[in-house]
Design a protein around this motif. Sequence first.
Motif, mmCIF file in Angstrom:
data_model
loop_
_atom_site.group_PDB
_atom_site.id
_atom_site.type_symbol
_atom_site.label_atom_id
_atom_site.label_comp_id
_atom_site.label_asym_id
_atom_site.label_seq_id
_atom_site.Cartn_x
_atom_site.Cartn_y
_atom_site.Cartn_z
ATOM 1 N N SER A 1 0.846 -1.199 0.000
ATOM 2 C CA SER A 1 0.000 0.000 0.000
ATOM 3 C C SER A 1 0.879 1.246 0.000
ATOM 4 N N GLU A 2 0.393 2.280 -0.645
ATOM 5 C CA GLU A 2 1.107 3.565 -0.655
ATOM 6 C C GLU A 2 0.808 4.289 0.654
ATOM 7 N N ASN A 3 1.473 3.890 1.738
ATOM 8 C CA ASN A 3 1.174 4.555 3.007
ATOM 9 C C ASN A 3 1.782 5.953 3.041
ATOM 10 N N LYS A 4 1.070 6.858 3.716
ATOM 11 C CA LYS A 4 1.604 8.214 3.786
ATOM 12 C C LYS A 4 2.657 8.273 4.886
ATOM 13 N N ILE A 5 3.653 9.081 4.611
ATOM 14 C CA ILE A 5 4.801 9.186 5.509
ATOM 15 C C ILE A 5 4.898 10.645 5.948
ATOM 16 N N PRO A 6 5.214 10.919 7.227
ATOM 17 C CA PRO A 6 5.224 12.317 7.674
ATOM 18 C C PRO A 6 6.283 13.146 6.962
ATOM 19 N N SER A 7 5.959 14.414 6.731
ATOM 20 C CA SER A 7 6.989 15.301 6.178
ATOM 21 C C SER A 7 7.645 16.053 7.344
ATOM 22 N N PHE A 8 8.827 16.574 7.083
ATOM 23 C CA PHE A 8 9.619 17.215 8.143
ATOM 24 C C PHE A 8 9.310 18.705 8.213
ATOM 25 N N PRO A 9 9.356 19.316 9.405
ATOM 26 C CA PRO A 9 9.575 18.665 10.690
ATOM 27 C C PRO A 9 8.284 18.030 11.201
ATOM 28 N N PHE A 10 8.405 16.930 11.931
ATOM 29 C CA PHE A 10 7.212 16.354 12.559
ATOM 30 C C PHE A 10 7.443 16.173 14.051
ATOM 31 N N LEU A 11 6.306 16.071 14.768
ATOM 32 C CA LEU A 11 6.371 15.785 16.206
ATOM 33 C C LEU A 11 6.160 14.297 16.392
ATOM 34 N N CYS A 12 6.819 13.721 17.387
ATOM 35 C CA CYS A 12 6.554 12.317 17.703
ATOM 36 C C CYS A 12 6.453 12.134 19.211
ATOM 37 N N LEU A 13 5.337 11.524 19.625
ATOM 38 C CA LEU A 13 5.193 11.108 21.019
ATOM 39 C C LEU A 13 5.712 9.669 21.082
ATOM 40 N N THR A 14 6.877 9.504 21.713
ATOM 41 C CA THR A 14 7.492 8.171 21.777
ATOM 42 C C THR A 14 7.264 7.601 23.162
ATOM 43 N N VAL A 15 6.476 6.527 23.225
ATOM 44 C CA VAL A 15 6.042 5.993 24.520
ATOM 45 C C VAL A 15 6.381 4.509 24.606
ATOM 46 N N SER A 16 7.304 4.172 25.517
ATOM 47 C CA SER A 16 7.711 2.768 25.614
ATOM 48 C C SER A 16 7.786 2.363 27.078
ATOM 49 N N GLY A 17 8.406 1.203 27.327
ATOM 50 C CA GLY A 17 8.510 0.718 28.702
ATOM 51 C C GLY A 17 9.504 1.518 29.526
ATOM 52 N N GLY A 18 10.441 2.180 28.867
ATOM 53 C CA GLY A 18 11.472 2.906 29.606
ATOM 54 C C GLY A 18 11.490 4.403 29.333
ATOM 55 N N HIS A 19 10.750 4.862 28.320
ATOM 56 C CA HIS A 19 10.823 6.265 27.917
ATOM 57 C C HIS A 19 9.444 6.836 27.602
ATOM 58 N N THR A 20 9.331 8.144 27.812
ATOM 59 C CA THR A 20 8.160 8.905 27.357
ATOM 60 C C THR A 20 8.712 10.235 26.902
ATOM 61 N N GLN A 21 8.666 10.480 25.615
ATOM 62 C CA GLN A 21 9.311 11.680 25.078
ATOM 63 C C GLN A 21 8.427 12.324 24.004
ATOM 64 N N ILE A 22 8.535 13.651 23.901
ATOM 65 C CA ILE A 22 8.012 14.335 22.718
ATOM 66 C C ILE A 22 9.234 14.839 21.951
ATOM 67 N N ILE A 23 9.270 14.474 20.684
ATOM 68 C CA ILE A 23 10.434 14.737 19.844
ATOM 69 C C ILE A 23 10.041 15.677 18.712
ATOM 70 N N VAL A 24 10.943 16.612 18.367
ATOM 71 C CA VAL A 24 10.805 17.302 17.084
ATOM 72 C C VAL A 24 11.814 16.650 16.159
ATOM 73 N N CYS A 25 11.314 16.056 15.093
ATOM 74 C CA CYS A 25 12.184 15.376 14.135
ATOM 75 C C CYS A 25 12.298 16.266 12.889
ATOM 76 N N SER A 26 13.440 16.907 12.712
ATOM 77 C CA SER A 26 13.619 17.856 11.608
ATOM 78 C C SER A 26 14.149 17.177 10.353
ATOM 79 N N SER A 27 14.825 16.045 10.547
ATOM 80 C CA SER A 27 15.238 15.168 9.451
ATOM 81 C C SER A 27 15.488 13.820 10.121
ATOM 82 N N PRO A 28 15.612 12.715 9.362
ATOM 83 C CA PRO A 28 15.705 11.406 10.032
ATOM 84 C C PRO A 28 16.746 11.369 11.134
ATOM 85 N N LEU A 29 17.876 12.027 10.927
ATOM 86 C CA LEU A 29 18.946 11.925 11.916
ATOM 87 C C LEU A 29 19.047 13.161 12.801
ATOM 88 N N ASP A 30 18.053 14.015 12.739
ATOM 89 C CA ASP A 30 18.035 15.209 13.585
ATOM 90 C C ASP A 30 16.770 15.194 14.443
#
Length: 337
Positions: free
Chosen positions: A125-154
Motif C-alpha cells: 500500500s502507498e502509506n503516507k509518511i510524515p513530512s519534516f519537521p514532525f512531532l513524535c510522542l514516543t512511549v515505551s517501557g522505559g521512555h516517554t518523550q516528545i520529539i521534534v524530528c527535523s530530518s531522520p537523523l536530527d
Amino acid sequence: MITILAIESSCDETAAAVSRGKIILSNIISSQKIHEKYGGVVPELASRAHLQSIIPVVGEALKIANVELKDIDAFAFTQSPGLIGALLVGTEFAKSLALAFDKSLIAVHHMQAHVLANLIQHPQSENKIPSFPFLCLTVSGGHTQIIVCSSPLDQKIIGQTLDDAAGEAFDKSAKILGLPYPGGPLIDKYSKKGNPEKYHFPEPKIDGLNFSFSGLKTAFLYFIRDEKLKNENFVEENMDDICASIQSRIVSILLNKLKKASEETGIKEVCIAGGVSANSGLRTEFEKAGKEAGWNTYIPKFEYCTDNAAMIAITAYYKFLDSQFDDLSVVPSARTA
Ligand code: KG4
Ligand code: ZN
C-alpha cells in the motif's frame, strides 16, 4: 538498492529484519516468555535467551527475505539504551558478521529508531509518511518523550517524563491489579469492555511539556487498596471499568501534552511510536485529537510499534545514506549516550 540486516536485542525481544531501501523484506521477533513468572525482565535471563535465539531469528529473517548474507550491504544493531548484557549479544553478533563479510557496520539508537518506524514504506500500500519537521510522542517501557524530528537523523527532545515512563504506568497499574508482566496489553484488552468514565484518577500538574506518572501510580494504589477494604472482590468484579478508567487517564495525560507541543511549535505533522503506541485507546484518541486539531496523524504498523528490528533497519538505512558507519571498536551502552 541498499540491503541491510538489522538486529534488536535491547530488552526481552530478540529480533532481526532485512530491509531493501525503505521497504522491510522480513521482520522476525522472538519474545522471551521466561520473564512472565518473575513479574518483570530479569537481565541475566534475557542475555541467555538472546544467545539461544539470535542464530535462528537471523536465519529466519534472511530466509523470509530470500536474501543471503553475502548480499547484505550493512549489518546494523541496537547500541543503546537497554540492558547491557542483552545489547552485548546483538552488538557482537553484528560486529562478527561485518568482520566476516567485510561489510559496513551501523550502530543504532533504540529511541531514534522507534520514531523512524513512522518512515517505513509498506510494499503493497502507498502509506503516507510524515513530512519534516514532525512531532513524535514516543512511549515505551522505559521512555516517554516528545520529539521534534527535523530530518531522520536530527531529533530533538522537547519533553520527557520526570519519573516513570508511560509503559511503566501501564505495567505498574496492572501489577497492582494482580495481572502478569507485561500488563500494558492486558489493560488494553480489559478496557475494550469497560467504562472509562467510571473512576476518576488525577491528572498531574507538570510545567511545560514534561510528564510525570508517579503520582498517578500512588493514587491508583491507594484507590485499589481502599476499595478492597470495602469489598475484597472489588478488582475481579470491576476489572473492565478499572482498566478503562486508568487507561483513559494515561492516554489523556499523553495527548494533552502532545496538543500543547503542537500549539507551541506550530507543527501539525504528528506521529506516535513505541510499545505503548500499540495501545488501542491511545491510537483511537490520537486520531480523534488529530481531527480536532487539524493534524496529519501517523501511527506505525502494529508490529513496528513494540520492539522490533525493522525500525533498526530503517534508521540504519538513513545512517548509510549519510555515511554514518561504525568500526569494530564500537561498544554498547546501557544509557542513552
Ligand atoms: O517499545 P517497547 O516494546 O519496549 C521498550 O523499548 O520499552 O515497549 C514496551 C512497553 C511495555 O511497558 C508494555 O506494557 C507496553 O509497551 N505496551 C502496551 C501495549 N503494548 C505494549 N501498553 C499498553 N497497551 C498496549 N497494547
Ligand atoms: Zn522499545
